[in-house]
Design an enzyme around this catalytic site. Sequence first.
Site, PDB file in Angstrom:
ATOM      1  N   GLY A  94       0.809  -1.207   0.000  1.00  0.00           N
ATOM      2  CA  GLY A  94       0.000   0.000   0.000  1.00  0.00           C
ATOM      3  C   GLY A  94       0.844   1.260   0.000  1.00  0.00           C
ATOM      4  N   GLY A  95       0.310   2.297   0.633  1.00  0.00           N
ATOM      5  CA  GLY A  95       0.998   3.583   0.659  1.00  0.00           C
ATOM      6  C   GLY A  95       2.353   3.529   1.331  1.00  0.00           C
ATOM      7  N   GLY A 151      22.481  11.768 -31.098  1.00  0.00           N
ATOM      8  CA  GLY A 151      22.064  12.456 -29.885  1.00  0.00           C
ATOM      9  C   GLY A 151      22.493  11.750 -28.622  1.00  0.00           C
ATOM     10  N   ALA A 152      22.665  10.425 -28.696  1.00  0.00           N
ATOM     11  CA  ALA A 152      23.098   9.675 -27.519  1.00  0.00           C
ATOM     12  C   ALA A 152      24.488  10.107 -27.072  1.00  0.00           C
ATOM     13  CB  ALA A 152      23.074   8.180 -27.814  1.00  0.00           C
TER      14      ALA A 152
END
Length: 540
Positions: free
Chosen positions: A195-196, A430-431
Amino acid sequence: MSTDQTGTAQHAARPSLRDREHRGQWSALERVEELGLIKQAAAHGDPLATERQHAKGKLTARERIELLLDKGSFTEVETLRRHRATGFGLERKRPYTDGVVTGWGTVEGRTVFVYAHDFRIFGGALGEAHAQKIHKIMDMALAAGAPLVSLNDGAGARIQEGVSALAGYGGIFQRNTRASGVIPQISVMLGPCAGGAAYSPALTDFVFMVRDISQMFITGPDVVRAVTGEEITQDDLGGADVHATTSGVAHFAYDDVRSCLEDVRYLLSLLPSNNRDLPPSAKGDDPADRRTDRLLELVPEDPSRVYDIRTVIEEIVDDGEYFEVQPGWATNVVCALSRLDGEVVGIVANQPSSFAGVLDIDASEKAARFVQFCDAFNIPLVTLIDVPGFLPGVDQEHNGIIRRGAKLLYAYCNATVPRISLVLRKAYGGAYIVMDSRSIGTDLALAWPSNEIAVMGAEGAANVIFRREIAASDDPDATRAQKIKEYQAELMHPYYAAERGLVDDVIDPRDTRLQLVRALAMLRTKQADLPCRKHGNPPQ
């Protein structure tokens, strides 16, 4: 002395104390004896609950703390804290510690704060008093400027206390966020975390998990089955291997608690206590000027041949030792902490043996997070580049490679620690820019003579630039081969980038260690300031 999980054993000393009250006789020694009995009962807890914990192959909270900290160094805080909740029988169950052990000690002589859920009490579930203890130790760690380690083994919020328990989690999350980038925060998962509650580890710097005993998930198998009809076990849903290889939530996974906590100690030995300190130095016997002759053999000159970048890292760093972060997830990039001439460095490297070392969504996010961590805690960065580009594909584009790949770009551009990049072989498109190139601010850009820095590989570039000539040729294959050689000779020779100031030096691979050591020593006093702003807005 009979005991149970309700905490009645912790009142076992009281009849004799009441007798003393009736007599009106209380000496200082008797008060001290009373305190000792109460603390002893609080520390030992219910023997049957301890047996049940051990039967599951799990240690108690205090046994875990003893493994983590230097022997005899632990100082506990709020041992005698008890909840004040009523209803659902809680008023009859008020054990000391309220299910969490908090305090501080040392790891290799340096102060570390810790809290550990005690599953023997309320299943380690968090209530109001339990949360307030954690809040206090987190505040103390931040005030003292020392790392915080959480040993998690809890059943989530204490349902009987309702919204007060949920508010306790909110206080933990807020403190995790305030401490982020100020002190190192390490979460060790030694039981369930559902859960949280799972969001606190997610907010920390590193998550350690142990196979078979630790699980993390927002909704458990029962809820998954009810909502989707899928049948799945707890381990398959949120076990150590799942989070270490598939989700990327866990940074490390282990077979046993002892080796896990040993590596937590080792990690702490590489980290500064806070963002105002430098990482601890540890001079060894490995000479700074040691020649790295094996590098000539380890890295094939043919850019299409694979090799393991970890062998390169081993050859460069002190004594071949490094601590790889998230080794099982996004394996096409390697992130590791190590030392060069005794000084801690963070290493980011493309891994040609996994997907040819391309950058994709997971690799970009993994490296970006690591770069940000190193920058926050004054750890210099060394980037080893051998990248053919970003991974093409519909899935990558539709899942946000643009914004998620930009995370790595943002992390490097925003980093103010010393930064050195080294092109080992190929660096395309671009890498190459994203991998801490000179154009985005690396302090020193180096390359080996085998480097190929270009927009794309020679074959692809020739097919684009000379496609008409190739198509009109009587022998397209021969023309293509000729044009590839022309492109390589004109734009891809190893000194093209150096001639244009995009590479500071082309070095002999055998001098790599010495060059890096000298450069890092020069950059140790680097001063760099970011523009005045509240904070940036990194891509998400």
